[in-house]
Scaffold this motif. Structure first.
Motif, PDB file in Angstrom:
ATOM      1  N   ASP A 133       0.822  -1.206   0.000  1.00 22.17           N
ATOM      2  CA  ASP A 133       0.000   0.000   0.000  1.00 22.17           C
ATOM      3  C   ASP A 133       0.857   1.257   0.000  1.00 22.17           C
ATOM      4  O   ASP A 133       0.341   2.361   0.193  1.00 22.17           O
ATOM      5  CB  ASP A 133      -0.907   0.008   1.229  1.00 22.17           C
ATOM      6  N   ALA A 134       2.159   1.119  -0.162  1.00 22.69           N
ATOM      7  CA  ALA A 134       3.052   2.278  -0.132  1.00 22.69           C
ATOM      8  C   ALA A 134       2.699   3.261  -1.241  1.00 22.69           C
ATOM      9  O   ALA A 134       2.383   2.865  -2.360  1.00 22.69           O
ATOM     10  CB  ALA A 134       4.501   1.827  -0.278  1.00 22.69           C
ATOM     11  N   ILE A 135       2.739   4.544  -0.907  1.00 32.42           N
ATOM     12  CA  ILE A 135       2.456   5.604  -1.863  1.00 32.42           C
ATOM     13  C   ILE A 135       3.738   6.366  -2.147  1.00 32.42           C
ATOM     14  O   ILE A 135       4.351   6.945  -1.239  1.00 32.42           O
ATOM     15  CB  ILE A 135       1.389   6.566  -1.316  1.00 32.42           C
ATOM     16  N   ASP A 136       4.139   6.363  -3.399  1.00 35.17           N
ATOM     17  CA  ASP A 136       5.345   7.064  -3.830  1.00 35.17           C
ATOM     18  C   ASP A 136       4.985   8.534  -4.054  1.00 35.17           C
ATOM     19  O   ASP A 136       4.133   8.848  -4.887  1.00 35.17           O
ATOM     20  CB  ASP A 136       5.839   6.417  -5.125  1.00 35.17           C
ATOM     21  N   ILE A 137       5.623   9.455  -3.328  1.00 32.65           N
ATOM     22  CA  ILE A 137       5.307  10.874  -3.497  1.00 32.65           C
ATOM     23  C   ILE A 137       6.459  11.644  -4.145  1.00 32.65           C
ATOM     24  O   ILE A 137       6.552  12.867  -4.041  1.00 32.65           O
ATOM     25  CB  ILE A 137       4.900  11.524  -2.156  1.00 32.65           C
ATOM     26  N   ASN A 138       7.317  10.913  -4.843  1.00 32.88           N
ATOM     27  CA  ASN A 138       8.461  11.541  -5.502  1.00 32.88           C
ATOM     28  C   ASN A 138       8.113  11.969  -6.923  1.00 32.88           C
ATOM     29  O   ASN A 138       7.288  11.342  -7.586  1.00 32.88           O
ATOM     30  CB  ASN A 138       9.628  10.550  -5.555  1.00 32.88           C
ATOM     31  N   ILE A 139       8.748  13.033  -7.392  1.00 28.45           N
ATOM     32  CA  ILE A 139       8.585  13.431  -8.786  1.00 28.45           C
ATOM     33  C   ILE A 139       9.805  12.945  -9.568  1.00 28.45           C
ATOM     34  O   ILE A 139      10.925  12.970  -9.065  1.00 28.45           O
ATOM     35  CB  ILE A 139       8.379  14.944  -8.945  1.00 28.45           C
ATOM     36  N   PRO A 140       9.609  12.473 -10.797  1.00 27.24           N
ATOM     37  CA  PRO A 140      10.731  11.964 -11.596  1.00 27.24           C
ATOM     38  C   PRO A 140      11.728  13.079 -11.933  1.00 27.24           C
ATOM     39  O   PRO A 140      11.345  14.236 -12.162  1.00 27.24           O
ATOM     40  CB  PRO A 140      10.057  11.443 -12.866  1.00 27.24           C
ATOM     41  N   ILE A 141      12.990  12.716 -11.975  1.00 29.65           N
ATOM     42  CA  ILE A 141      14.030  13.660 -12.383  1.00 29.65           C
ATOM     43  C   ILE A 141      14.288  13.481 -13.874  1.00 29.65           C
ATOM     44  O   ILE A 141      14.606  12.390 -14.335  1.00 29.65           O
ATOM     45  CB  ILE A 141      15.324  13.444 -11.574  1.00 29.65           C
ATOM     46  N   ARG A 142      14.114  14.557 -14.602  1.00 33.73           N
ATOM     47  CA  ARG A 142      14.336  14.534 -16.049  1.00 33.73           C
ATOM     48  C   ARG A 142      14.794  15.917 -16.503  1.00 33.73           C
ATOM     49  O   ARG A 142      14.686  16.903 -15.757  1.00 33.73           O
ATOM     50  CB  ARG A 142      13.054  14.134 -16.782  1.00 33.73           C
ATOM     51  N   GLY A 143      15.264  16.002 -17.696  1.00 30.87           N
ATOM     52  CA  GLY A 143      15.867  17.237 -18.180  1.00 30.87           C
ATOM     53  C   GLY A 143      14.928  18.411 -18.291  1.00 30.87           C
ATOM     54  O   GLY A 143      15.341  19.558 -18.131  1.00 30.87           O
ATOM     55  N   ASP A 144      13.640  18.149 -18.555  1.00 29.22           N
ATOM     56  CA  ASP A 144      12.693  19.247 -18.757  1.00 29.22           C
ATOM     57  C   ASP A 144      11.800  19.485 -17.546  1.00 29.22           C
ATOM     58  O   ASP A 144      10.723  20.059 -17.650  1.00 29.22           O
ATOM     59  CB  ASP A 144      11.834  18.977 -19.989  1.00 29.22           C
ATOM     60  N   MET A 145      12.250  19.082 -16.367  1.00 31.44           N
ATOM     61  CA  MET A 145      11.429  19.184 -15.170  1.00 31.44           C
ATOM     62  C   MET A 145      11.453  20.595 -14.585  1.00 31.44           C
ATOM     63  O   MET A 145      12.289  21.435 -14.920  1.00 31.44           O
ATOM     64  CB  MET A 145      11.926  18.195 -14.112  1.00 31.44           C
ATOM     65  N   LEU A 146      10.536  20.835 -13.659  1.00 30.73           N
ATOM     66  CA  LEU A 146      10.536  22.032 -12.847  1.00 30.73           C
ATOM     67  C   LEU A 146      11.829  22.050 -12.046  1.00 30.73           C
ATOM     68  O   LEU A 146      12.226  21.044 -11.472  1.00 30.73           O
ATOM     69  CB  LEU A 146       9.329  21.985 -11.905  1.00 30.73           C
ATOM     70  N   HIS A 147      12.504  23.214 -11.985  1.00 26.18           N
ATOM     71  CA  HIS A 147      13.833  23.212 -11.387  1.00 26.18           C
ATOM     72  C   HIS A 147      14.224  24.589 -10.871  1.00 26.18           C
ATOM     73  O   HIS A 147      13.676  25.602 -11.293  1.00 26.18           O
ATOM     74  CB  HIS A 147      14.869  22.768 -12.422  1.00 26.18           C
TER      75      HIS A 147
END
Length: 211
Positions: A3-17
């Protein structure tokens, strides 16, 4: 089945930064005859879902590798603050049921709006100074929100919320994706990368419902 909920956002080149965009290069590739793929990333310490240590704003305070496990692992309350327009106040926290929690996460409209964009939003929901002081006065040791800064937009010159929280030793989590998380109590496991002596680090975080 978990039931774990992943609250991470993926790291990618066009991400919010903040600052430079993340970049990577392939050091070795199977396609080039190597036995495995090996990549090298260049990212800032405040990239993606990350923790700000107290030393981010307070010289000599705890760095990210010195944060206690008790601060980042344990019961955590997700607060419903989706009606807040821009700045979370002490009154908002009380109304949302923050009393009695040692660790809190703010689910705001950011999770389905500002956090989903690749460029900085004109406005977002952040924690105001009265809210930050309320957390300190009520013994909260960890606070997180769903945008790349916990600071409210109007306060990003003096950063009072960061100063209040960091001075009190409160650990800050930023860029948590809470869009699929219902308000309530969870067991949180947050593990910042232990960059020795540094002020921040990526921090993979999951929530487990408390039964």
């Amino acid at each position: 089945m978990t039931d774990a909920i992943d609250i991470n956002i993926p790291i990618r080149g066009d991400m919010l930064h903040w600052g430079r965009r993340p970049t990577y290069e392939m050091v070795e590739q199977i396609a080039d005859g190597y036995p495995s793929d090996v990549s090298r990333w260049l990212i800032g310490a405040h990239t993606g879902t990350h923790v700000d240590a107290p030393s981010h704003f307070v010289p000599g305070a705890a760095s990210v590798d010195q944060i206690s496990l008790e601060s980042v692992v344990g019961p955590t309350r997700v607060l419903d603050l989706r009606d807040v327009v821009e700045e979370i106040t002490a009154e908002d926290l009380e109304a949302a049921g923050a009393a009695g929690a040692e660790r809190v996460l703010f689910r705001t409209r950011n999770s389905t709006d500002a956090l989903t964009r690749s460029e900085k939003s004109e406005t977002w929901v952040g924690l105001g100074p009265t809210g930050a002081q309320w957390l300190v006065d009520h013994g909260v040791r960890f606070a997180g929100n769903d945008y790349m800064t916990i600071e409210a937009p109007a306060n990003t010159e003096e950063w009072p919320t960061h100063v209040i929280l960091c001075t009190a030793g409160v650990v800050i989590l930023e860029n948590a994706d809470l869009a699929a998380v219902e308000p309530g109590d969870y067991l949180m496991v947050c593990q910042p990368v232990p960059f020795e002596g540094r002020e921040a680090a990526p921090a993979p975080t999951v929530l487990l419902p408390l039964r």
